[in-house]
Each structure stands twice: as structure tokens, then as C-alpha cells.
Design an enzyme around this catalytic site. Sequence first.
Site, PDB file in Angstrom:
ATOM      1  N   HIS A 158      -5.322   2.067 -13.025  1.00 25.60           N
ATOM      2  CA  HIS A 158      -3.957   2.508 -12.716  1.00 25.60           C
ATOM      3  C   HIS A 158      -3.791   4.021 -12.688  1.00 25.60           C
ATOM      4  CE1 HIS A 158       0.571   2.388 -13.432  1.00 25.60           C
ATOM      5  NE2 HIS A 158       0.390   1.614 -12.381  1.00 25.60           N
ATOM      6  N   LYS A 160      -3.666   7.832 -11.341  1.00 27.07           N
ATOM      7  CA  LYS A 160      -3.238   8.442 -10.084  1.00 27.07           C
ATOM      8  C   LYS A 160      -3.528   9.945 -10.184  1.00 27.07           C
ATOM      9  CE  LYS A 160      -0.481   4.659 -10.449  1.00 27.07           C
ATOM     10  NZ  LYS A 160       0.953   4.512 -10.515  1.00 27.07           N
ATOM     11  N   ASP A 165     -12.499  20.838  -7.481  1.00 27.20           N
ATOM     12  CA  ASP A 165     -13.428  21.886  -7.921  1.00 27.20           C
ATOM     13  C   ASP A 165     -13.518  21.991  -9.444  1.00 27.20           C
ATOM     14  OD1 ASP A 165     -14.144  22.540  -5.349  1.00 27.20           O
ATOM     15  OD2 ASP A 165     -12.688  24.176  -5.163  1.00 27.20           O
TER      16      ASP A 165
END
Length: 216
Positions: A158, A160, A165
Site C-alpha cells: 500500500h 505510495k 537519486d
Amino acid sequence: FVVIDGATLLSGSLNWTHAAVERGNENLVVSQHPALCAEFTQEFRRLWQLFSEKSGPSTAPVGRFSGEVAVLFFPEPSMTNVQMILEELESARRSIEIAVFTLTLDLLVNALIKKHEAGLRVRIITDNRQAEVPGADAARLSKSGLEVRVDRSWYAMHHKFAVVDQKTIVNGSFNWTAQATKGNQEDAIIFRNYSTLASEFTAEFDRLWNSFQPYH
């Protein structure tokens, strides 16, 4: 999200459920950044007015940076806030790691493919069930040569978040979908040049990467 005494912010992908806490792959960032607390307090007021009084703006404001941090709320139909995420992806010079529950927003996915074609290492983790929903981009990313892995469990991957870099983080409740962009009430924070935070998210990404399976 939670704002405590206007001075502490809890934000991230975590749903407040037993499944999320005990078995899901989630995150929660605790911050005492004054601008973040102020922005999220204002967003709560917008939602409170919208939901309780049926008045006030139904869409979120355009995001902006305060120093090295930008707060993005949704729905934001002008796509300006998504464009800010896109700019972070396009700024990558070495690597991008993505762990996002649902990936269907072609604008951002196309940027990942372009970075892969430019020679950067781009790795993607997504939820196994969400990888098969209509419009999901996991198959297209894999066919384009990018490394994609999924969890293959009953519990949700779940997260997000994105790591650019190994120094910049994009994180929040925001799924990379058109619905999240233009319909849902969502949030994301861009932390530029936050190396310590980025190292923690990179470690979480690598933990999942080493335990998940390649997509198809």
C-alpha cells in the site's frame, strides 16, 4: 493524516486498520516542519467546511515549495500538482525507485519509461492485484524493459512513494491514477535533498524488492 497541536504531522500511506498495521506494507512519516503542519491544518479546514457545511472549494489548491518541501493536495484538476511530481522524476540523473499501490497515470509512467531508455536504473514495486486492474501500467512497464516486482499476497502493498537519486522523496496517500488526481481527496509531500529520509525509504524499498517476485 493527523495534525497534533498544530506542531506535529503524521502523514503517509497508512490506513488505520489492523490489516494495515499488522500485515500490510505501509508508511507513516512524523514531521514537525512548521510549513507542513500549517498546510495540512488548512487542508483539514477545507475538507471540514466542504463535508460538514457543503460549502467552500471542492478542489485543492495548487502546491508550492517552502524551502525544500512542497505539499500537494488533490483533487487538483489543472494537473499542476501532478506536474510537480513529474518534474521531480524528470530531474533524476542516476536512479528512481517507485513503490505505488496503483499505477495507471500514463503521464508519470511515460516519464519512467523515458528515464529507463536514457540509461537510468528505474525499479517499480506495485500491488499484485492492482497490477491487473483495467488501465494498470505494470505490464507496459515490464514490456518496456523496466524492472517490476509485485507482492503476491492477500495483504496490500500500500505504499505510495518514489525515491529520486536516493535523495528526494515523494510520499503520501496519492495513488498514481487519474481518479486520485482529479477526484479523490489525497495528499503527497515532496522532500527535496532529504538524504536521511531518503535512505530510510530506500532501505524499505530494498527490503520489499528482495522479498517480492518479478511481475510475470
